[in-house]
Write an enzyme that holds these catalytic residues in place. Structure first.
Site, PDB file in Angstrom:
ATOM      1  N   CYS A 187      19.832  -9.067  19.658  1.00  0.00           N
ATOM      2  CA  CYS A 187      18.643  -8.600  18.937  1.00  0.00           C
ATOM      3  C   CYS A 187      19.053  -7.646  17.829  1.00  0.00           C
ATOM      4  CB  CYS A 187      17.699  -7.860  19.887  1.00  0.00           C
ATOM      5  SG  CYS A 187      17.286  -8.772  21.385  1.00  0.00           S
TER       6      CYS A 187
ATOM      7  N   LYS B 135      21.649  -8.609  12.373  1.00  0.00           N
ATOM      8  CA  LYS B 135      22.157  -8.127  13.648  1.00  0.00           C
ATOM      9  C   LYS B 135      22.980  -6.848  13.499  1.00  0.00           C
ATOM     10  CE  LYS B 135      23.335  -7.649  17.746  1.00  0.00           C
ATOM     11  NZ  LYS B 135      23.210  -6.231  17.446  1.00  0.00           N
TER      12      LYS B 135
ATOM     13  N   CYS C 179       8.657 -10.509   7.898  1.00  0.00           N
ATOM     14  CA  CYS C 179      10.086 -10.271   7.656  1.00  0.00           C
ATOM     15  C   CYS C 179      10.598 -11.034   6.438  1.00  0.00           C
ATOM     16  CB  CYS C 179      10.887 -10.658   8.886  1.00  0.00           C
ATOM     17  SG  CYS C 179      10.100 -10.166  10.421  1.00  0.00           S
TER      18      CYS C 179
ATOM     19  N   HIS D 130      17.818  -4.598   9.808  1.00  0.00           N
ATOM     20  CA  HIS D 130      16.658  -5.406   9.434  1.00  0.00           C
ATOM     21  C   HIS D 130      15.465  -4.513   9.071  1.00  0.00           C
ATOM     22  CE1 HIS D 130      13.732  -8.500   9.176  1.00  0.00           C
ATOM     23  NE2 HIS D 130      13.390  -8.595  10.441  1.00  0.00           N
TER      24      HIS D 130
END
Lengths: 391, 466
Positions: free
Chosen positions: A209, A331, A86, A335
């Site tokens: 998440c 969030k 990431c 992502h």
């Protein structure tokens, strides 16, 4: 060593785009970045490109970098693919800065891209699992959300952090994301929504998440020798810090925080000659709400163990003392793994150049980006500073 | 000097399903005398149950696994039809590579055959492990009765429990309890009187030549709760003696483990003179007369207390569950897994000779001083404390665990600080059996991790310490 500057940055929308390819998404971000350069940027000036991606769900493991740069016409430009899970494009930006500072290049394109929504849920779970510690952590049955949930359970046990405090981070990020036209989940939510949402990995609920995203981001980094050709309001890369750590959470010295973030932050502050007190706003890696809280502590925004109280106080809201994730963060904004780090720089560029629209902060000078790979196996922090004197 | 039984261990899964649950589902329950039966967890099989019983027997005997020189494993439900499962069982337990090994299967007599072989071999420290989890078709009497459990015996000289007489008898009765090659479920022609004769006559014949005398308990093969009493009648035994050697009413039909479990149960109640009579389809029988000449160490874990509904039972049995999805991406190959067997099976960690820090697995640089050292290998006891945990909800597991989660639902995953011998600790991630919170003490056990390419990976998980 020459200074490095950001003169342009752009991104695609983040979300699910079945009609787009990873190349077309990258092209959107690239064109947006070119358009954002105040005095214009001729693609022929680009000396080098660095592209972050986890591999577009396994479909383009080899040469995904050249695959996107040739698609946008950067034929022949040396292109490197960077993969740090990431933190892929956070490291791509770092590599662009290194290229400029070393004198090997004057103009470098750093970006990232990921397409995660056109694979089945099972395939995505298979794929995302490769960024954790595979032989032990994953094969104990843990997922990424599970690893961060373990961090949350340890943080709660050690510091009394609550589910409500985790939820405050989510509520704040959604509030900001609702003001970001690029955001994937651009809606607001209440504290009750976040607390009462279905459990993903106890104690983390769905609202703790980040979503699965498609998207791309691109940043143009130039040397001080040429910066005046592109802008009168340059944004200097004041500090860069990076660190790695053991990939598995169980192998680290602490479960409540991310030591790599801490070291990366210290490195960036030292290089910039700054401290956390100098930071006006930050984009931190909040793939899960506990990650955002840990980042507050690791980056020195609050004392160790006080992140829950810090977010609850409203300090990190748009109108707080230290706004965090004005973009909506991972969030709410989304992502798309390979694009996330560069996307954070896009937000800082927009805020520092006064183009952040509804979520524009009042005259910010210093912005920080913080990008984490996996659950903390890699981390990179950048400090960006608006030049005081117009050239 | 002849050998006897030095200690006994026994184990049954913690789940129970009741006869009433079957009656609600089917309108009747076809396993007379069975009140509840033990149901294996989704990650349990004959090998893992056998491991549980074996560790208890070894503990009770105060015998270290590396001292075992003879290892026998018996089951009608070995997880693989072809593979010497004593090799894996030995690896899970820590038995040395040069121990004599035997596998017994193909009949519910397999357990007593294994015990007989051990007695004949006369090992210094023999370990006989019997575990079974038979299955039938969901609608038939064999499935209604089918339970699960394991017993293990440490065999050696100067043992407190002596086998004073042994007789076996075989009498051809085809069609009575059989399992066709390649199938999981037991069948029968269900021929009424023929079936009963096939059961009773070989058992009675085996006992006929034994001076039984006064008995405290008789463990007689228990395909249900009725047939042992019918056989006992033919042997001239009273119901109380049979009851004292019975486990079928709470565990169900435990196949090859049935008589060994009955023995273990009776010994734990203080029985000193015992008869053990097993039956195997075909049909054959083994009869053992046993006498305790001192206290027999027994360690049992047979009291399961988690009741499951019939629907949950079907899930746990894998009747209505998903399989592992097609995937890609992460993949741990069998050779890679093999490389880590000392860690998976016996929690072997590395102690840094420079700074004393423990690293698990013991490879790469030391976690304490980051030095590339030659670790001292240390097997951890398996006791530890949960330092971080979560519960992975249904549908959220890595794809390798999709089938497990489909069968058993959400599961806990923890980071555990395992105790090291000198007060240090080594951390490792582990799936939790049951539940455990941060700060809880846990102990390691061996379970199925997952099966891929037909190969089941066994490894440690943890459960809250008793």
């Amino acid at each position: 060593m020459t200074d490095a500057y950001v003169v342009g940055a752009g991104q695609s929308d983040y979300g699910a785009f079945p009609d787009e390819s990873y190349r077309s998404l990258f092209a959107t971000a690239y064109e947006d970045a070119l358009d954002s350069v105040p005095d214009g940027m001729d693609p022929d000036r680009i000396d080098e490109a660095v592209v972050g991606t986890l591999g577009v769900g396994g479909r383009q493991l080899g040469l995904p970098g050249p695959a996107v740069t040739e698609h946008v016409g950067l034929h022949g430009v040396p292109t490197t693919r960077v993969e740090n899970a990431c933190a892929a494009s956070g490291y791509a930006v770092r590599q662009a800065v290194q290229a400029v500072k070393s004198g090997m290049a004057d103009v470098v394109l750093a970006g990232g891209v990921e397409v995660m929504n056109d694979a089945s849920g099972d395939a995505v779970r298979y794929w995302l699992g490769v960024s954790g510690e595979t032989e032990w952590e994953r094969l104990s049955g843990t997922t990424f959300s599970g690893v961060y949930a373990q961090m949350a359970s340890a943080h709660m046990r050690e510091y009394g952090t609550t589910v409500e405090q985790l939820s405050h981070a989510a509520v704040k990020s959604h509030e900001n994301g609702a003001k970001n036209p690029h955001a994937q989940l651009g809606f607001e939510c209440t504290l009750e929504d976040a607390v009462n949402a279905p459990t993903v990995a106890d104690p983390l609920t769905l609202y703790h998440c980040c979503p699965t995203s498609d998207g791309a981001a691109a940043v143009l980094v130039v040397s001080e020798d040429v910066v005046e050709e592109f802008t009168d309001d340059p944004i200097r890369v004041a500090g860069v810090g990076a660190s790695s750590d053991r990939v598995g959470l169980f192998q680290r010295e602490t479960y409540t925080n991310v030591p790599a973030s801490r070291r990366a932050g210290e490195g960036a502050y030292e290089m910039a000659g700054m401290s956390a007190d100098d930071v006006d706003f930050a984009e931190v890696h909040d793939c899960f709400s506990i990650a955002e809280l840990a980042a507050y502590e690791d980056l020195g925004f609050c004392e160790q163990g006080k992140a829950g109280e810090f977010v609850e106080s409203g300090a990190t809201r748009l109108d707080g003392d230290l706004p965090v994730n004005t973009s909506g963060g991972l969030k709410s904004k989304g992502h798309p793994i390979g694009a996330t780090g560069a996307g954070q720089v896009v937000e800082v560029f927009e805020q520092l150049s006064g183009h952040a629209g509804e979520r524009q902060l009042n005259d910010p000078r210093v912005g920080l980006t913080h990008n984490v790979g996996g659950s903390g196996g890699a981390a990179v922090v950048h400090l960006f500073e608006r030049e005081e004197v117009a050239r | 000097m002849s050998v006897g039984i030095r200690a006994v261990g026994a184990y049954a899964p913690r789940f129970r399903v009741t006869a009433e649950a079957f009656e609600e589902a089917w309108g009747s329950f076809d396993a007379p005398g069975v009140e509840t039966k033990a149901v294996p967890d989704a990650d349990e099989d004959a090998l893992t149950m056998g491991y549980e019983a074996a560790t208890r027997a070894l503990d009770a005997a105060e015998v270290a696994p590396e001292e075992v020189d003879f290892l026998a494993f018996a089951s009608t439900t070995p997880p693989l039809a072809e593979e010497d499962l004593t090799v894996r069982l030995g690896s899970l337990l820590g038995v040395e590579s040069d121990a004599t090994r035997h596998v017994f299967t193909g009949s519910t007599r397999a357990g007593t055959r294994a015990l007989a072989a051990a007695l004949d071999a006369g090992p210094e420290r023999g370990l006989v492990v019997v575990a079974d989890c038979p299955r039938g078709e969901p609608h038939d009497a064999r499935e209604h009765a089918a339970g699960a459990g394991a017993a293990a015996f440490v065999v050696g000289p100067e043992a407190p429990l002596r086998v004073t007489e042994r007789v076996e008898h075989a009498d051809a009765y085809p069609g009575t309890r059989f399992r066709r090659t390649g199938e999981e479920r037991v069948g029968s022609i269900d021929a009424g009187v023929y079936d009963r004769n096939a059961f009773v006559r070989p058992l009675a014949a085996a006992v006929e030549d034994i001076e039984v005398g006064d008995l405290d308990a008789a463990a007689i093969q228990m395909p249900d709760g009725k047939l042992p009493y019918r056989a006992a009648g033919a042997m001239g035994l009273d119901n109380g003696t049979v009851h004292a050697g019975g486990t079928v009413s709470t565990l169900g039909d435990t196949g090859a483990a049935s008589v060994p479990l009955g023995l273990a149960s009776a010994l734990s109640e203080g029985a000193e003179r015992l008869l053990a009579v097993s039956w195997g389809s075909g049909a054959g029988a083994d009869a053992f007369l046993l006498a305790a000449e001192g206290e027999v160490p027994v360690s049992l874990a047979l009291d399961g207390d988690e009741e499951v509904s019939y629907a949950e039972y079907l899930r746990l049995r894998g009747e209505i569950t998903a399989e592992e999805p097609d995937g890609g991406g992460a993949y741990v190959s069998v050779p890679t897994w093999h490389r880590s067997l000392p860690q998976r099976h016996r929690l072997v960690a590395g102690r840094c000779p420079e700074c004393g820090t423990y690293t698990f697995p013991p490879e790469g640089a030391c976690r304490g001083c980051d030095t590339l050292v030659e670790f001292e290998e240390v097997a951890l006891s398996g006791d530890g404390t949960v330092e971080a945990q979560t519960e992975i909800g249904k549908g959220g597991a890595p794809p390798e665990f999709a089938e497990l989660q489909s069968r058993s639902g959400a599961f806990g995953v923890a980071i555990v600080a395992f105790d090291a011998p000198d007060g240090g600790e080594a951390t490792a991630p582990a799936m939790v059996v049951g539940d455990a919170a941060v700060g809880d003490r846990v102990e390691a056990t061996q379970r199925r991790i997952y099966t891929q390419e037909g190969v089941t990976r066994y490894g440690f998980k943890v459960r809250r310490a008793e």
